[in-house]
Design a protein around this motif. Structure first.
Motif: not given
Ligand SMILES: Nc1ncnc2c1ncn2[C@@H]1O[C@H](COP(=O)(O)OP(=O)(O)O)[C@@H](O)[C@H]1O
Ligand SMILES: [Mg+2]
Length: 273
Positions: A21-47
């Motif tokens: 009643m006192f607070k509006k519904t809020d939307v957090v866009q945590a991910l905004k359309g991200i695209s990537f590949d992971v290659i077999e056997g690699e280390t992909l760091a996400v920072v």
């Protein structure tokens, strides 16, 4: 030929916090359309800094949470848990290790039960077969047979992370998502866990998605680096390019905030050869 083992296309994740009643519904866009590949056997760091969406991404990639929109392809199979419950075979392919091993290990379960639980849920193995596999995994992560009957609180932080890694690998996944796996550990212990991860990657031909806010760790382990900022990927490139020739201003800011260090000096700091 480099094989793409995981493909994420246009992944969105909104969190809707219900209003009152006192607070509006809020939307957090945590991910905004991200695209990537992971290659077999690699280390992909996400920072990226806290709140940029790394753990949200980790939960989506490991099928714990559903994306709001976008496609996920794992080993050539499209998977969307909004549409269809993943099969246990599908779940087995991607596993996760969290930052805080104490929080992720049930304190009332012995190590043996912790390691065998995924086998109980996902396989028809007999108990002696499960025990054998659990014992093998314990050895592979550098723990002792006697640890099988002990409780998580009886271990150090580094040992607990070894248990979490053993549990994550017991179903022989192809992909491991590591969400700040060494961030809670002392430096010397960090080095041991990073070395263990490197050995296991070789042995099982694992692909790692390694989430970290610590660029010195990333510089040590990553093949490629993906930089996130407020739910978007601002830059992704080889480790070499990211560290020597960053393109995006945010990447430059991140690097400037990290003590200048070469791979050699980091290895020295971490006490590894
Ligand atoms: N369950 C949730 N409900 C509402 N908002 C959330 C939830 N989980 C994460 N968020 C929000 O989504 C954004 C990304 O969070 P998170 O993925 O945890 O980032 P990181 O792991 O990079 O710190 C933050 O703004 C966070 O507050
Ligand atoms: Mg996080």
């Amino acid at each position: 030929m480099s094989n793409v083992i995981l493909k994420a296309s246009n992944i969105y994740r909104d969190y809707v916090t219900k209003g009152s009643m006192f607070k509006k519904t809020d939307v957090v866009q945590a991910l905004k359309g991200i695209s990537f590949d992971v290659i077999e056997g690699e280390t992909l760091a996400v920072v990226g800094e806290s709140g940029c969406g790394k753990s949200t991404l980790a939960r989506i990639l490991t099928l714990i949470d559903a994306q709001t929109a976008g496609e996920l392809e794992i080993e050539g199979t499209d998977i969307n848990i909004n549409v269809q419950k993943p099969t246990s075979e599908m779940r087995q392919r991607v596993q996760i290790v969290f930052q805080n091993p104490y929080g992720s290990l049930n304190p009332r379960q012995k190590v043996g039960e912790i390691l065998e639980e995924p086998l109980v849920i996902n396989t028809n193995m007999r108990s002696d077969e499960r025990r054998k596999l659990a014992m093998e995994m314990l050895a592979k992560v550098g723990l002792e047979p006697v640890h099988y009957g002990r409780y998580p609180h009886m271990f150090s932080g580094g040992q607990r992370q070894r248990i979490a890694i053993a549990r994550a690998l017991i179903l022989r996944p192809k992909i491991l998502v590591l969400d700040e796996p060494v961030s809670a550990l002392d430096l010397s212990v960090q080095a041991q866990i990073l070395n263990l991860l490197a050995d296991l990657q070789d042995e099982f031909n694992l692909s790692y998605i390694f989430i970290s806010h610590d660029l010195s760790v990333v510089k040590y382990i990553a093949d490629r680096v993906m930089v996130m900022y407020f739910g978007e990927i601002v830059e992704q490139n080889t480790r070499e390019e990211i560290f020597t020739n960053p393109q995006h201003d945010y990447t430059k800011t991140l690097l400037a905030a990290t003590p200048r260090a070469t791979v050699e000096s980091i290895k020295k700091r971490l006490g590894v050869a």
